[in-house]
Write a protein that holds these residues in place. Sequence first.
Motif, PDB file in Angstrom:
ATOM      1  N   PRO A  11       0.821  -1.233   0.000  1.00 26.20           N
ATOM      2  CA  PRO A  11       0.000   0.000   0.000  1.00 26.20           C
ATOM      3  C   PRO A  11       0.845   1.269   0.000  1.00 26.20           C
ATOM      4  CG  PRO A  11      -0.189  -1.197   2.098  1.00 26.20           C
ATOM      5  CD  PRO A  11       0.564  -2.078   1.174  1.00 26.20           C
ATOM      6  N   GLU A  44       1.815   1.961  -3.495  1.00 26.91           N
ATOM      7  CA  GLU A  44       0.651   2.441  -4.259  1.00 26.91           C
ATOM      8  C   GLU A  44       0.419   3.926  -4.005  1.00 26.91           C
ATOM      9  OE1 GLU A  44      -2.213  -0.412  -2.990  1.00 26.91           O
ATOM     10  OE2 GLU A  44      -1.783  -1.776  -4.664  1.00 26.91           O
ATOM     11  N   ARG A  45       0.535   4.339  -2.729  1.00 29.17           N
ATOM     12  CA  ARG A  45       0.331   5.765  -2.403  1.00 29.17           C
ATOM     13  C   ARG A  45       1.405   6.628  -3.059  1.00 29.17           C
ATOM     14  NH1 ARG A  45      -1.045   3.344   2.610  1.00 29.17           N
ATOM     15  NH2 ARG A  45       1.059   3.608   3.434  1.00 29.17           N
TER      16      ARG A  45
END
Length: 999
Positions: free
Chosen positions: A285, A288-289
């Motif tokens: 994650p 992804e950010r």
Amino acid sequence: MSDIMRPIPFSQLMNWIIEEHKTQDAIFGVRKMVTTNQEGALPIFDERIETPFGPAAGPNTQLAQNIVASYVAGSRFFELKTVQVMDGEELSKCVNKPCIVAQDECYNCEWSTELEVPQAFAEYVKAWFACHLIAREYGLGSPDGFVFNMSVGYDLEGIKSPKVDAYIEGMKDASGSDVWNECRAWALANLDKFEHVDAAFVESIPARVSNSITESTLHGCPPAEIERIATYLITEKGLNTYIKCNPTLLGYEFARQRLNELGFDYIVFDDTHFREDLQWADAVPMFERLIALCAERGLEFGVKLTNTFPVDVTRNELPSTEMYMSGRSLFSLTIEAARRITEQFDGKLRISYSGGATVYNIRALYDAGIWPVTLATDVLKPGGYERFSQMAGEFADLDGKPFAGVSLEAVTAIQADSLTNPLYKKPLRPLPDRKVAGKSPLSDCFTTPCRTSCPIQQDIPAYLAAVDEGRYEDALNIIIERNALPFITGTICPHPCGRACERAFYEPEGAQIRASKLKAAREAMTTVLPKLRAQAIANDAERNVAVIGGGPAGLATAFFLTRAGVPVTIFEARDSLGGVVRHVIPEFRIASDDISHDAELCLAFGAKVQLNARVESIDELKAQGFTDVVVATGAWMPGSAGLGEGAELDVLEFLEAAKKGEKLELGEDVVVIGAGNTAMDAARVAKRLAGVKNVRLVYRRTKKQMPADEEELDLALADGVEFCELLAPKALNGAVLTCDVMELGEPDASGRRSPVATGETVELSATTVICAVGEGIDASLYDAAGVEHDRRGRLAATSTGVEGVWAAGDCRRGPATVVEAIADAAEVARAIAGVDFNKYADCNEQAGREDTCYERKGSLCRDKRNCTKTRCLGCGSVCEVCCDVCPNRANVAIKVPGLAKHQVVHVDGMCNECGNCAVFCPYQEGRPYKDKLTLFWSEQDMENSENEGFLAVDEDHFKVRVAGTVRTVSVDAVNTGLPEAVRLTIKAVRDSYPYLLKK
Ligand code: SF4
Ligand code: SF4
Ligand code: SF4
């Protein structure tokens, strides 16, 4: 001497480059300068790179000259050495030296730049300016065809510190900095030194040195901190950002198992870092950010795979408790991390790769969509920066297309290959010691480890040079000077020379020594043999020698002695010559014709032979008038595995019967006890017999401890033989062999772990058990003649202690190798007839092969199967390995008028005592950075050092320290009191290499 590096002012850096290029056709020792394809340059960030690789943040990007050397060799992506708030002396105190050992897989205990941050900045700016100037001047590529990538660590606070912040801002815009002004001013003031550089070009060099950064964090850095740093670099600094990931991302269990599978089970680490480092669940994650954040700002985000791998120091590898592993052992971990990232992000997350890349895999990585690729370990090995030159050849066809994703299929294929490809596996047997005794001499240090490791010190470089030049007759004459059995040794010698060969630092096999010997023998035997026969000498010597046994030792003894004019008669009990090689070693390993060729050669000088002549006593021969008797009867006594019950078949009897073509009925299940080469032969022969289904090798230790050559085991396994380790046979009942299950106990005093019974047993089907352990010596001849021997019939020397009685080969040593038998024969020939084998010794150091040596350095063989060259580097003519492997270019080879060979000068101010040159110097105690004549740039540096060396006082005078005495001399004077080689070397530096002297 100290580990403090003295950055070179830009004027000296450029003067060095220009003068070395003009006079030596090299730049910082790199002769293979690469011109890259400008049209195919690949877009990255908003820049372009003409090749997709370069040096990784580490020793190869610390100093300006390191970066220039990499550029010249074809690198176009430079990951600059990491900068952090702790620097200079403060950091140096934390880095123990030596700090690099790159012999096989690499370890280091260094981290960020050892310079102060502003000095590091200056080095990078000087390198940036210098690369632009030489790109244009020498036409090496487009001045905008390369990229500098910053690397910073290790926490946000440090990265935001004024020192590191000034570094980042300076790299984003260097204009106005002192070093920028220094470079610009020098270039504008020295335009007359260039043909293709003018003022407009100098003014066009972009002051934006870098617009990208790789974030480096220490082990244990929390995920939130990693993300904070990346966010800061993206949002506050506006940089294209890569995050360097640790291989711990893969998890402890996976990493441990993978390294074990590939033979790196001795590398020690626990799960601490795996627990504390970034976890996959947090990483995905976060990435992804950050991808989204970069996309918003038109910046590029990627991951750097991977950082080095932290492991424990357990064998004194480095003066530290923890060290960082890289190189081939890291490859399968890093490529697996790449595969997982590719799968998770559907190939869209960009991967900058580092972790065991070499010329063998770099194109496949690129084709899979993984680039840029940065390297450190590979270019720390012999060949050094010139390994980049070969890699550049892989990318001559680039098409300028941008990154278009990573192919999961292609990465998966590379990952699968890494599990079986020998490039990434540790051989079962430990690497041999490639060192020769002693320390590297001050002058004339070049040496040949192949010769030292050969039991008969064959003139290997000399005959390999002849083979490469197609002079097979010369080659064979050189070979047979010391080796009476070129066909046999050219086929089945375990060739310790090949494993000790310097070339084996490039590729697993080393130079083609054994195969080249056989080639010379095959090509030239028919020419050489008649000429030897014509030289046969009348046997009128005072000595008259009887040799008992016509195997390798007996034949070689006859050859050497008859060549020296001593009459020899061989008494052979069997009906043909060749001993174990003829009667036992299977035809598929060596052809009978080849054995016959060697026998013919050994009889060329007139040795007589009596076949079917079993000698019962040495006295009997003495009574016939022989002055000397050489016992060369081999080791034919059956060994025993000590089975409590059941019968064993002796391995030699079995192999001899099989070779004769006798009908053998072994049943379906054959067990061979033992793990030497003879056991491998027996297993392979059994596997070929009609009716045999299963063949098992049973050994009470493990493969790692087996005495057989690894290649023989591989051949046996390829034939379908099963290797059963840690089993000790104890009884054969019918067709069932009961074995104790063993385990390895604690190491004994010699460090060897003995097998210990676990109390468990297993049963194996065994219709036949062949015993291949400990063939023995029949000592009856010795006993009758009063020759003392140990309980196994072995003698300490070829001289038996009884006048006129000698022993050679297996009957002296126990089962040994053919080349050791020849060594014994040579020793006997020296003792009886004063034979000198040095006729060609000087040819090993032939002058005039320099070009070939330099041509081969840095080039790994890309097609071994079709390679027709020996791949010898001619180490006796040109070693210079310490020059190749020095990341800082601190060892320089120079030509010295009056001395035959190049001399190595160590430049103190460029050395940080990393120790890499000592790892590869062929001398056991060789530490080139301490042993070689050292050029000092200051009085203070000279005083701080114990090295023998010199300091320029004025144009003619040098302060010189040799053997503890310091004197100031004119090197033009005749009576300086200096060793002449030292005087001439200093004079050569002054006259021909003045750019080495700091002005
Ligand atoms: S490269 Fe040639 S000279 Fe050097 S060790 Fe190998 S065989 Fe010997
Ligand atoms: S001379 Fe040797 S110790 Fe010094 S930097 Fe070079 S490789 Fe390292
Ligand atoms: S590595 Fe350097 S010091 Fe050692 S033998 Fe070779 S040239 Fe001499």
